[in-house]
Write an enzyme that holds these catalytic residues in place. Structure first.
Site, PDB file in Angstrom:
ATOM      1  N   GLY A  16      -7.483  -4.533   3.119  1.00  0.00           N
ATOM      2  CA  GLY A  16      -7.168  -5.410   1.755  1.00  0.00           C
ATOM      3  C   GLY A  16      -8.138  -4.870   0.915  1.00  0.00           C
ATOM      4  N   ARG A  19     -12.116  -7.704  -4.430  1.00  0.00           N
ATOM      5  CA  ARG A  19     -13.376  -7.507  -5.065  1.00  0.00           C
ATOM      6  C   ARG A  19     -14.292  -8.642  -4.345  1.00  0.00           C
ATOM      7  NH1 ARG A  19     -10.615  -6.906 -10.042  1.00  0.00           N
ATOM      8  NH2 ARG A  19     -10.147  -9.152  -9.876  1.00  0.00           N
ATOM      9  N   ASP A  66      -3.244   2.770  -0.146  1.00  0.00           N
ATOM     10  CA  ASP A  66      -2.453   1.785  -1.022  1.00  0.00           C
ATOM     11  C   ASP A  66      -1.798   0.562   0.084  1.00  0.00           C
ATOM     12  OD1 ASP A  66      -0.639   0.431  -2.436  1.00  0.00           O
ATOM     13  OD2 ASP A  66       0.276   2.249  -3.161  1.00  0.00           O
ATOM     14  N   SER A 145      -5.351 -18.149   0.755  1.00  0.00           N
ATOM     15  CA  SER A 145      -5.986 -19.313  -0.105  1.00  0.00           C
ATOM     16  C   SER A 145      -5.145 -20.610   0.399  1.00  0.00           C
ATOM     17  CB  SER A 145      -5.615 -18.867  -1.295  1.00  0.00           C
ATOM     18  OG  SER A 145      -5.304 -20.106  -2.215  1.00  0.00           O
ATOM     19  N   TYR A 158       1.876 -16.342  -6.671  1.00  0.00           N
ATOM     20  CA  TYR A 158       0.993 -16.269  -5.758  1.00  0.00           C
ATOM     21  C   TYR A 158       0.999 -17.206  -4.695  1.00  0.00           C
ATOM     22  CZ  TYR A 158      -3.992 -16.282  -4.255  1.00  0.00           C
ATOM     23  OH  TYR A 158      -5.192 -16.254  -3.546  1.00  0.00           O
TER      24      TYR A 158
END
Lengths: 250, 278
Positions: A16, A19, A66, A145, A158
């Site tokens: 993955g 950041r 990728d 999430s 999302y």
């Protein structure tokens, strides 16, 4: 750390490009004793994550990948297996954040979010699953999430991508339960690195969160190690939150 | 006959004298059901019964404290002896804001039991009292009323959230237990509904939080409180033949609140693809 949570002699593949999570996730796994292969598209971030693992005295390898390319993901798994001989733990941590009013979102944007967040998890599970099934043991942990279960305006793509991974978690958990491979998901709430806050109207958000603060990416590590360890042979198909109480809140 | 018609059915509704309960009673009467209105205070249930009769249906007002199972049994017996049958039971009685927000260790045994008894045990007593009648006739509808607060935690609101969570489980368990007897058991989950039980000050606070630019406590995507008729329509569906294949279901009518709840503003600030990919 109790021995039951040790990951000594285990090999983890962290796939993955995020950041926030990658560095902390890799650090937690290495600290618990695992060797780690890190795959992501961003090379600076990869180097950082690999250095984290080596600081804990573990073997680590970076595999530039990728995450939207199924063929590159097949190569990624082959490289990890070539390096370490096996994959015990697969962590899917891709998380492309994107928000835009529904009617303004382009088809390309929709596709990119779905490819990065959902399809990549499918590719990774398919590529690594065969190894795990032949080992009759494996751990797949999807970091997603809380928006897998809740809606949020401006966030259709999302939310859909996260909800898709959650259902993949549950379906695959049932399919591979007889094979000794467990599949679980970690649900994250509002997270921020110390230097990067002010994501939304901060004062109001903090008042709204039961624990009154953002989560730090490092706080995912403990649950991740628990789910990766031998202590969780009987735990599969579950969605566990690290969210400061958000999902319990009205 | 319309699938929503309730001609010659008999409905018992607890907490039926005011607010949501009364709205449901009148809606069902409007579709042809006779109504038995039960609640502690005689005044409101007699008024509700009069309004049912004005719609041309039979009505009984039977003062009942649902926390007393003897009174609940008498409610059912009296209904059967006077109207001959019960087709629909609506467990609506509850204390919406019956508890002072105070530390857990200051809640007395009595306060705990009252909160659980009114909001959960009352529904159990009513189901138990009609259970034989329903299962012997191989026909019946139970409609429980829970709350969005039965799904989520609410700071300091112990008895209400615990009891309403229990109502959700009572619904599921009873639904599968009585499914072979053709008795359907479903649950309505209202959000914030504007009724007389919400005090004007609470409504004012709720509206301020709702219409203020940034809500911190109450978030209702459709932008308004619910009205009793929003819930009555659901009760009508669940009382009628239209829902004969529906059991063990939770029906949320909350203006979208439970679907969200991850951000104070209710929406995400725009994040472009370019920013994210850089």
């Amino acid at each position: 750390m109790s021995d039951r949570f040790r990951l000594t002699d285990k090999t983890a593949l962290v796939a993955g490009d995020n950041r926030l999570w990658s560095k902390c996730v890799v650090a937690a796994l290495a600290e618990a004793g695992a060797d780690v292969a890190v795959a992501a598209g961003n090379s600076a971030q990869l180097t950082e994550a690999v250095n984290e693992a080596r600081q804990h005295g573990r073997k680590a390898v970076a595999i530039p990948t990728d995450m939207t390319s199924s063929s590159q993901i097949v190569n990624m798994v082959e490289q990890a297996v070539a390096e370490f001989g096996k994959i015990d733990v697969l962590v899917n941590a891709a998380d492309l954040q994107f928000a835009r009013p529904f009617l303004e979102m382009t088809e390309d944007e929709w596709q990119t979010v779905i490819n990065t967040n959902l399809n990549s998890v499918f590719y990774c599970c398919r590529a690594a699953g065969g190894h795990m099934l032949s080992q009759k043991k494996g751990r797949i942990i999807n970091i997603i999430s809380c928006l897998a279960e809740r809606g949020l305006a401006n966030s259709a793509a999302y939310c859909v991508s996260m909800g898709g991974v959650l259902q993949l978690t549950r379906a695959l958990a049932l399919e591979w339960a007889p094979e000794g491979v467990t599949v679980n998901a970690i649900g994250t709430g509002w997270f921020a690195e110390a230097e990067k806050t002010g994501l939304v109207d901060e004062e109001h958000l903090l008042r709204y969160l039961p624990l009154k603060r953002y989560g730090h990416p490092g706080e995912i590590g403990s649950l991740l190690v628990y789910l990766a360890s031998d202590a969780t042979d009987f735990v599969t198909g579950q969605f566990m939150y690290v969210d400061g109480g958000l999902m319990a809140h009205a | 006959m319309s699938p929503l018609e309730l001609k010659d059915k008999v409905t018992v509704i607890t907490g039926g004298g005011t607010g949501l309960g009364k709205a449901m009673a009148l809606a069902l009467a409007g579709e042809g059901s006779d109504i038995v209105v039960a609640a502690r205070r005689a005044g409101p249930i007699e008024q509700a019964a009069r309004e049912v009769r004005e719609l041309g249906r039979r009505a009984l007002a039977i003062p009942t404290d649902v926390t007393d199972s003897g009174q609940v049994n008498r409610l059912v017996e009296q209904t059967l002896s006077e109207l001959g049958r019960i087709d629909i039971l609506i467990n609506n009685a509850g204390i919406v804001r019956g508890q002072q927000m105070k530390p857990l260790w200051e809640i007395t045994d009595e306060e705990w039991h009252l909160g659980i008894d009114v909001n959960l045990s009352g529904a159990f007593f009513c189901c138990r009292a009609v259970g034989k009648h329903f299962t012997e006739r191989q026909s019946g509808k139970v409609i429980n009323v829970a709350s969005g607060e039965g799904y989520r935690g609410v700071r300091g609101n112990f008895m209400y959230t615990c009891a309403k969570g229990g109502v959700l489980q009572l619904t599921r368990t009873l639904a599968i237990t009585w499914a072979p007897h053709n008795v359907q058991v479903n649950c309505i989950v209202p959000g914030f509904i504007d009724t007389a039980t919400l005090q004007p000050e609470e409504i004012k606070q709720a509206m301020e939080q709702l219409w203020g630019t940034r809500s911190t406590r109450i978030f209702i995507p459709v932008g308004r409180l619910g009205v009793p008729d929003d819930i009555a329509s659901l009760a009508l569906f669940l009382a009628s033949e239209a829902s004969d294949y529906v059991t063990g279901g939770f029906f949320i009518a909350d203006g979208g609140g439970l679907a969200g709840g991850c951000a104070t503003t209710g929406y995400a600030p725009v994040i472009t693809m370019k920013e994210e990919l850089e």
